[in-house]
Design a protein around this motif. Structure first.
Motif, PDB file in Angstrom:
ATOM      1  N   CYS A  22       0.955  -0.961   0.287  1.00 12.99           N
ATOM      2  CA  CYS A  22       0.147   0.269  -0.007  1.00 12.99           C
ATOM      3  C   CYS A  22       1.277   1.097  -0.061  1.00 12.99           C
ATOM      4  O   CYS A  22       0.229   2.067  -0.271  1.00 12.99           O
ATOM      5  CB  CYS A  22      -1.150  -0.332   1.443  1.00 12.99           C
ATOM      6  N   MET A  23       2.227   1.377   0.149  1.00 11.30           N
ATOM      7  CA  MET A  23       3.467   2.654   0.103  1.00 11.30           C
ATOM      8  C   MET A  23       2.511   3.202  -0.529  1.00 11.30           C
ATOM      9  O   MET A  23       2.667   4.500  -0.517  1.00 11.30           O
ATOM     10  CB  MET A  23       4.449   1.855  -0.244  1.00 11.30           C
ATOM     11  N   GLY A  24       2.801   2.628  -2.148  1.00 12.71           N
ATOM     12  CA  GLY A  24       2.822   4.514  -3.485  1.00 12.71           C
ATOM     13  C   GLY A  24       1.144   4.631  -3.242  1.00 12.71           C
ATOM     14  O   GLY A  24       0.862   5.907  -3.938  1.00 12.71           O
ATOM     15  N   MET A  25       0.206   4.265  -2.713  1.00 10.36           N
ATOM     16  CA  MET A  25      -0.737   5.313  -2.348  1.00 10.36           C
ATOM     17  C   MET A  25      -1.087   6.133  -1.773  1.00 10.36           C
ATOM     18  O   MET A  25      -1.110   7.316  -1.907  1.00 10.36           O
ATOM     19  CB  MET A  25      -2.359   4.229  -1.436  1.00 10.36           C
ATOM     20  N   GLY A  30       5.025   9.583  -6.635  1.00 13.01           N
ATOM     21  CA  GLY A  30       4.203  10.788  -7.345  1.00 13.01           C
ATOM     22  C   GLY A  30       3.324  11.043  -6.275  1.00 13.01           C
ATOM     23  O   GLY A  30       3.792  10.554  -4.964  1.00 13.01           O
ATOM     24  N   LEU A  31       2.927  12.034  -5.849  1.00 15.15           N
ATOM     25  CA  LEU A  31       2.019  12.733  -5.027  1.00 15.15           C
ATOM     26  C   LEU A  31       1.345  11.463  -4.626  1.00 15.15           C
ATOM     27  O   LEU A  31       0.271  10.561  -4.699  1.00 15.15           O
ATOM     28  CB  LEU A  31       1.019  13.394  -5.717  1.00 15.15           C
ATOM     29  N   PRO A  32      -0.007  11.512  -3.261  1.00 16.49           N
ATOM     30  CA  PRO A  32      -0.277  10.653  -2.649  1.00 16.49           C
ATOM     31  C   PRO A  32      -1.325   9.980  -3.542  1.00 16.49           C
ATOM     32  O   PRO A  32      -2.232  11.566  -4.161  1.00 16.49           O
ATOM     33  CB  PRO A  32      -1.101  11.179  -1.565  1.00 16.49           C
ATOM     34  N   LYS A  33      -2.723   9.480  -3.973  1.00 19.14           N
ATOM     35  CA  LYS A  33      -3.263   9.375  -4.282  1.00 19.14           C
ATOM     36  C   LYS A  33      -5.491   9.875  -3.870  1.00 19.14           C
ATOM     37  O   LYS A  33      -4.768  10.035  -2.373  1.00 19.14           O
ATOM     38  CB  LYS A  33      -3.821   8.035  -5.615  1.00 19.14           C
ATOM     39  N   PRO A  34      -6.071  10.014  -4.259  1.00 18.08           N
ATOM     40  CA  PRO A  34      -6.910   9.783  -3.180  1.00 18.08           C
ATOM     41  C   PRO A  34      -7.250   9.266  -2.413  1.00 18.08           C
ATOM     42  O   PRO A  34      -7.814   8.051  -3.282  1.00 18.08           O
ATOM     43  CB  PRO A  34      -7.662  10.639  -4.719  1.00 18.08           C
ATOM     44  N   GLU A  35      -7.897   9.709  -1.452  1.00 16.67           N
ATOM     45  CA  GLU A  35      -8.265   8.700  -0.922  1.00 16.67           C
ATOM     46  C   GLU A  35      -9.791   7.563  -0.737  1.00 16.67           C
ATOM     47  O   GLU A  35      -9.755   6.990  -0.711  1.00 16.67           O
ATOM     48  CB  GLU A  35      -8.800   9.586   0.712  1.00 16.67           C
ATOM     49  N   ASP A  36     -10.347   8.219  -1.155  1.00 16.01           N
ATOM     50  CA  ASP A  36     -11.362   7.334  -1.927  1.00 16.01           C
ATOM     51  C   ASP A  36     -11.429   6.372  -2.775  1.00 16.01           C
ATOM     52  O   ASP A  36     -11.782   5.094  -3.014  1.00 16.01           O
ATOM     53  CB  ASP A  36     -12.981   8.691  -1.537  1.00 16.01           C
ATOM     54  N   THR A 282      -0.334  -1.345  -5.877  1.00 15.24           N
ATOM     55  CA  THR A 282      -0.983  -0.077  -7.445  1.00 15.24           C
ATOM     56  C   THR A 282      -1.963  -0.013  -6.887  1.00 15.24           C
ATOM     57  O   THR A 282      -2.039   0.674  -5.639  1.00 15.24           O
ATOM     58  CB  THR A 282      -1.470  -1.348  -8.466  1.00 15.24           C
ATOM     59  N   THR A 283      -1.767   1.096  -7.427  1.00 13.19           N
ATOM     60  CA  THR A 283      -2.534   2.366  -7.165  1.00 13.19           C
ATOM     61  C   THR A 283      -4.437   2.575  -8.427  1.00 13.19           C
ATOM     62  O   THR A 283      -5.448   2.962  -8.206  1.00 13.19           O
ATOM     63  CB  THR A 283      -2.442   3.929  -7.289  1.00 13.19           C
ATOM     64  N   LYS A 284      -4.081   0.923  -8.897  1.00 11.72           N
ATOM     65  CA  LYS A 284      -5.169   1.326  -9.904  1.00 11.72           C
ATOM     66  C   LYS A 284      -6.331  -0.455 -10.072  1.00 11.72           C
ATOM     67  O   LYS A 284      -5.455  -1.024  -9.711  1.00 11.72           O
ATOM     68  CB  LYS A 284      -4.302   1.444 -11.681  1.00 11.72           C
ATOM     69  N   ILE A 285      -6.888  -0.063 -10.184  1.00  8.00           N
ATOM     70  CA  ILE A 285      -8.060  -1.675 -10.381  1.00  8.00           C
ATOM     71  C   ILE A 285      -7.707  -2.530 -11.528  1.00  8.00           C
ATOM     72  O   ILE A 285      -7.966  -3.298 -11.525  1.00  8.00           O
ATOM     73  CB  ILE A 285      -9.833  -1.315  -9.763  1.00  8.00           C
TER      74      ILE A 285
END
Length: 340
Positions: A22-25, A30-36, A282-285
């Motif tokens: 979960c680190m990359g979230m 890059g920038l932190p990703k949207p929480e929702d 990952t940050t993408k489904i």
């Protein structure tokens, strides 16, 4: 879509064969990703059978644990095996101190429990080894946390074979987290055999070469100013020319196998054994679904040998000299300890 379960270590912990880093979230890529969006991703992962979630108090710092805590509200906590870490004590943005003394161990655990808003942590790692404190001292406090029900299992991250042995003698280690992939195989000489001898599970992070096997050499075009990969040797132009050829060959193999290069690279990690639970982040489904698909890729011994031949061509060190790894994880003898 389902993910098989494996026994991680020999102490009773059972996790999904593939986890979610979960680190990359929250940082590094890059920038932190949207929480929702990240909460939606975590829920999708759990629904897909990924129950092994990996975070750390250093990610953010602290914000990643808070994010995971929010995602586990409403009945999700009971569905996962939650891993977090301590030991990287940030003083300022540019300065990082490693700390493993007993008082800090306990304080860090209590703080993580509060941020995660949980009653216990399934797997608690020493994130980096404090080379000023005997590992037996750090482990002694972790053992007390197990006895007090604060944590269930103990793990080490970036620890050399001798440190793993010394720690395991104090209290059984359930998992060792290390970087292991076609991109990085130096742990195979001593660390992996030591874990297997002692019945310790293996949790490879960055199993896709920090996105290299997902995107290929063009990944460098997407780096933002605060992307850690900008300073990593393997991504530098002088090394990337060689590594580009490796990706092209992996891509050719993947096409013949009917999968993507990232699935092929991840399948190689999965084929290392049933004591291995890699944690691709990952940050993408879409990418998460692709990662889960790697579990369905079957590799022959010839495929494995060909991939390992390609891996031997990868050029560049893992980190620069300023970043601590298992190679810098020896601690003083217990007899030298003058602390509490």
């Amino acid at each position: 879509m389902g993910v098989k379960r494996i026994k991680l270590g020999s102490q009773g912990l059972e996790v999904s064969a593939q986890g979610l880093g979960c680190m990359g979230m929250s940082q590094s890529y890059g920038l932190p990703k949207p929480e929702d969006e990240m909460i939606e991703l975590i829920h999708h992962a759990i629904d897909s059978g990924i129950t092994h979630l990996d975070t750390s108090d250093a990610y953010g710092p602290h914000t990643n644990e808070i994010l995971i805590g929010k995602a586990l509200k409403g009945g999700w906590r009971e569905k996962v095996q939650l891993a977090t870490k301590f030991g990287i004590k940030r003083i300022a943005t540019e300065n990082v101190e490693i700390c493993g003394d007993p008082a800090y161990v306990r304080a860090a655990c209590e703080a993580s429990l509060k941020r995660l808003d949980v009653d216990y942590i399934d797997l608690y790692y020493v994130h980096r080894i404090d080379t000023h404190v005997p590992i037996e001292v750090t482990m002694g406090e972790l053992k007390k946390l197990v006895e007090g029900g604060k944590i269930k299992y103990i793990g080490l991250s970036e620890a050399c074979a001798s440190t793993i042995r010394r720690a395991h003698a104090v209290h059984p280690i359930t998992a060792v987290q290390i970087e292991w992939s076609l991109w990085c195989r130096d742990v195979e000489e001593e660390i992996i055999p030591t874990c297997r001898e002692l019945g310790i599970g293996i949790v490879p992070f960055s199993p896709l070469g920090r996105g290299f096997f997902s995107v290929g050499p063009n990944v460098i075009e997407n780096f933002t100013e605060n992307d850690i990969r900008k300073i990593l040797p393997k991504f530098q132009p002088k090394n990337m020319e060689q590594n580009k050829l490796v990706f092209e060959r992996v891509n050719e193999m993947a096409t013949k196998k009917g999968c993507t290069p990232s699935q092929l690279a991840l399948a190689w990690v999965h084929h290392q054994g049933d004591d291995v639970s890699p944690i691709p982040g990952t940050t993408k489904i879409k990418n998460l679904n692709e990662n889960v698909g790697a579990l369905s890729v079957t590799l022959t011994s010839e495929d494995m040998a060909e991939l390992e031949s390609l891996a031997s061509m990868v050029k560049g060190d893992r980190y620069g000299p300023a970043l601590r790894t298992w190679k810098d994880s020896e601690t003083p003898p217990l007899s030298s300890w003058k602390g509490e």
